[in-house]
Design an enzyme around this catalytic site. Sequence first.
Site, mmCIF file in Angstrom:
data_model
loop_
_atom_site.group_PDB
_atom_site.id
_atom_site.type_symbol
_atom_site.label_atom_id
_atom_site.label_comp_id
_atom_site.label_asym_id
_atom_site.label_seq_id
_atom_site.Cartn_x
_atom_site.Cartn_y
_atom_site.Cartn_z
ATOM 1 N N LYS A 22 0.599 -1.792 -10.144
ATOM 2 C CA LYS A 22 -0.388 -2.249 -11.127
ATOM 3 C C LYS A 22 -0.339 -1.366 -12.381
ATOM 4 C CE LYS A 22 -4.852 -0.879 -10.712
ATOM 5 N NZ LYS A 22 -5.432 -0.288 -11.926
ATOM 6 N N ASN A 23 -0.296 -0.046 -12.171
ATOM 7 C CA ASN A 23 -0.386 0.857 -13.318
ATOM 8 C C ASN A 23 0.904 0.923 -14.132
ATOM 9 O OD1 ASN A 23 -2.997 1.331 -12.695
ATOM 10 N ND2 ASN A 23 -2.707 3.430 -11.938
ATOM 11 N N ARG A 98 -10.492 -0.846 -18.363
ATOM 12 C CA ARG A 98 -10.242 0.246 -19.292
ATOM 13 C C ARG A 98 -8.811 0.233 -19.853
ATOM 14 N NH1 ARG A 98 -11.491 5.422 -20.690
ATOM 15 N NH2 ARG A 98 -9.579 6.594 -20.840
ATOM 16 N N CYS A 122 -13.674 1.614 -14.425
ATOM 17 C CA CYS A 122 -14.284 2.299 -13.292
ATOM 18 C C CYS A 122 -15.303 3.323 -13.771
ATOM 19 C CB CYS A 122 -13.213 3.040 -12.503
ATOM 20 S SG CYS A 122 -12.233 1.990 -11.455
ATOM 21 N N ARG A 127 -14.431 9.526 -19.309
ATOM 22 C CA ARG A 127 -13.131 8.970 -19.677
ATOM 23 C C ARG A 127 -12.996 8.642 -21.166
ATOM 24 N NH1 ARG A 127 -10.959 5.181 -14.848
ATOM 25 N NH2 ARG A 127 -8.978 5.874 -15.662
ATOM 26 N N PRO A 128 -12.947 9.667 -22.019
ATOM 27 C CA PRO A 128 -12.821 9.419 -23.458
ATOM 28 C C PRO A 128 -11.412 8.940 -23.850
ATOM 29 C CG PRO A 128 -12.744 11.779 -23.004
ATOM 30 C CD PRO A 128 -12.963 11.097 -21.686
ATOM 31 N N VAL A 129 -11.263 8.563 -25.128
ATOM 32 C CA VAL A 129 -9.939 8.132 -25.623
ATOM 33 C C VAL A 129 -9.494 8.985 -26.814
ATOM 34 C CG1 VAL A 129 -9.998 5.748 -24.778
ATOM 35 C CG2 VAL A 129 -11.028 6.281 -26.993
ATOM 36 N N ASP A 130 -10.088 10.183 -26.937
ATOM 37 C CA ASP A 130 -9.778 11.038 -28.085
ATOM 38 C C ASP A 130 -8.289 11.366 -28.213
ATOM 39 O OD1 ASP A 130 -10.361 12.366 -25.659
ATOM 40 O OD2 ASP A 130 -10.476 14.296 -26.676
ATOM 41 N N LEU A 131 -7.598 11.558 -27.079
ATOM 42 C CA LEU A 131 -6.179 11.932 -27.153
ATOM 43 C C LEU A 131 -5.337 10.786 -27.707
ATOM 44 C CD1 LEU A 131 -5.870 13.736 -23.683
ATOM 45 C CD2 LEU A 131 -6.209 14.774 -25.928
ATOM 46 N N ASP A 312 -5.650 9.093 -7.579
ATOM 47 C CA ASP A 312 -5.882 7.748 -7.052
ATOM 48 C C ASP A 312 -5.710 7.669 -5.525
ATOM 49 O OD1 ASP A 312 -6.470 6.847 -9.540
ATOM 50 O OD2 ASP A 312 -4.604 5.744 -9.860
ATOM 51 N N ILE A 334 -8.875 15.910 -11.972
ATOM 52 C CA ILE A 334 -8.573 14.965 -13.063
ATOM 53 C C ILE A 334 -9.841 14.309 -13.602
ATOM 54 C CG2 ILE A 334 -7.201 12.953 -13.752
ATOM 55 C CD1 ILE A 334 -5.378 15.137 -12.773
ATOM 56 N N ARG A 404 -9.318 -5.826 -7.886
ATOM 57 C CA ARG A 404 -8.670 -5.374 -9.120
ATOM 58 C C ARG A 404 -7.332 -4.707 -8.805
ATOM 59 N NH1 ARG A 404 -11.616 -1.087 -11.703
ATOM 60 N NH2 ARG A 404 -9.611 -1.044 -12.728
#
Length: 427
Positions: A22-23, A98, A122, A127-131, A312, A334, A404
């Site tokens: 999936k990933n 996400r 999830c 879980r930011p997206v700054d990077l 995971d 993580i 999912r």
Amino acid sequence: MDKIRILGGRALEGRIAIGGAKNAALPLMAASLLTRQSLVLTNLPELLDIATMAGLLAQHGVGVSRRKGDGDSRGPLELNAAQIASTTAPYDLVRKMRASILVLGPLLARCGHARVSLPGGCAIGTRPVDLHLQGLERLGAVVELEGGYIEVRAPKGLKGAEIVFPSVSVGATENLLMAAVLAEGESRLINAAREPEIGDLARCLQAMGAKIEGIDSGCLRILGVGELHGAHHAIIPDRIETGTYVMAAAATGGRLTLTGTRLGLLAALARSLEAAGVALTEREDGIEVCAGSRALTSVDVTTAPYPGFPTDLQAQMMAVMAVAEGASTITETIFENRFMHVPELARMGADISVHGASAVVRGVKHLLGAPVMATDLRASVSLVIAGLVAEGETIVNRIYHLDRGYERLEEKLAACGARIERVGDGG
Ligand code: UD1
């Protein structure tokens, strides 16, 4: 909403076919936005997240169709982004998953603009997206946040740059890689994530004409090209699905053959389980797992970016350790808030205490079935594993998250002797 009912206490015996990752599939599908020609993907798993990504891409104007045949029972997926109809990923679709953020890099690189709702997904920490955003700025994009949307612009195109990630991020590495392949000049992604799914994406991008060096290392060198072309690509096996069934066999004292997968994708898990007393053997067509009837020995586990122990698989490992002999410390590095399965496992009789980012699991002889519920994908499946081990009936509620990420979970387990079924709300 459907539930899963399990009558525990049976060792798993049999064969399970592992699907595509999936990933890996999600970023690969997003990569179709980078070219006018068709990207054809095989070994695609049939999952809710894949359907969500297909819906999102269709909304951007991508033609999404299943081809019949080619030895793949469900047929390969053809994605054609000859024309991009919209560069906006709306809240209604992004909130479901996400990984929708993965359209940001490709849309920006191809169209010079993208507008993506801030993601949901999830409930594991903030879980930011700054990077992702800092990296795109380094490539020359202007980033704005407004009304819950991220808007990125690069009207004159992106320019290659050196990006040093302050911490390892799978999604940010994928987004930046997909942006950099169409940027002008050379980019370097330093402290990049090394997950096998990133290698899979990079290899597919190479097949589409991208120039990438350092695949599977923490430093990717990309020489931008003017255009990419279509390609055919077979998705790698799902190492998390594989690891989940390995642990279901381990916890129940069973013996399983997992086909269409490789032990090499699971080195960290294999080391931990072998230390606990599980035998894992590479076979021509997959992996054989044999746990035997003796209780497993407790082992300590700390999650880390690849090649470390995958976050995971942390919840599933906790379910295994809940019935091992002795005490195990499981440390999550993580994600914050990724111990939501702990109170549910405790309701089934597990002895677990949480101290910050570590959980001490004291193995018990028996778990007892109970009604349980979880709010993230891997936590839910850890409750299924606990239910397979437990005496009596376990009902796993709210199985939306399982759909999912796990294809026909109850069918695959039932075929190996588990007493497990999906029941509707009335059941
Ligand atoms: C991906 C996987 C997910 C897996 C995770 C870690 C997909 C679709 N999902 O998620 O199953 O659990 O990798 O292996 O592939 N972070 C920041 N800023 C950012 C991005 C991330 O601080 O801009 C933090 C996150 O909050 C987290 C850590 O970095 O604490 C790792 O996250 P990341 O590797 O980005 O995970 P995802 O790509 O979201």
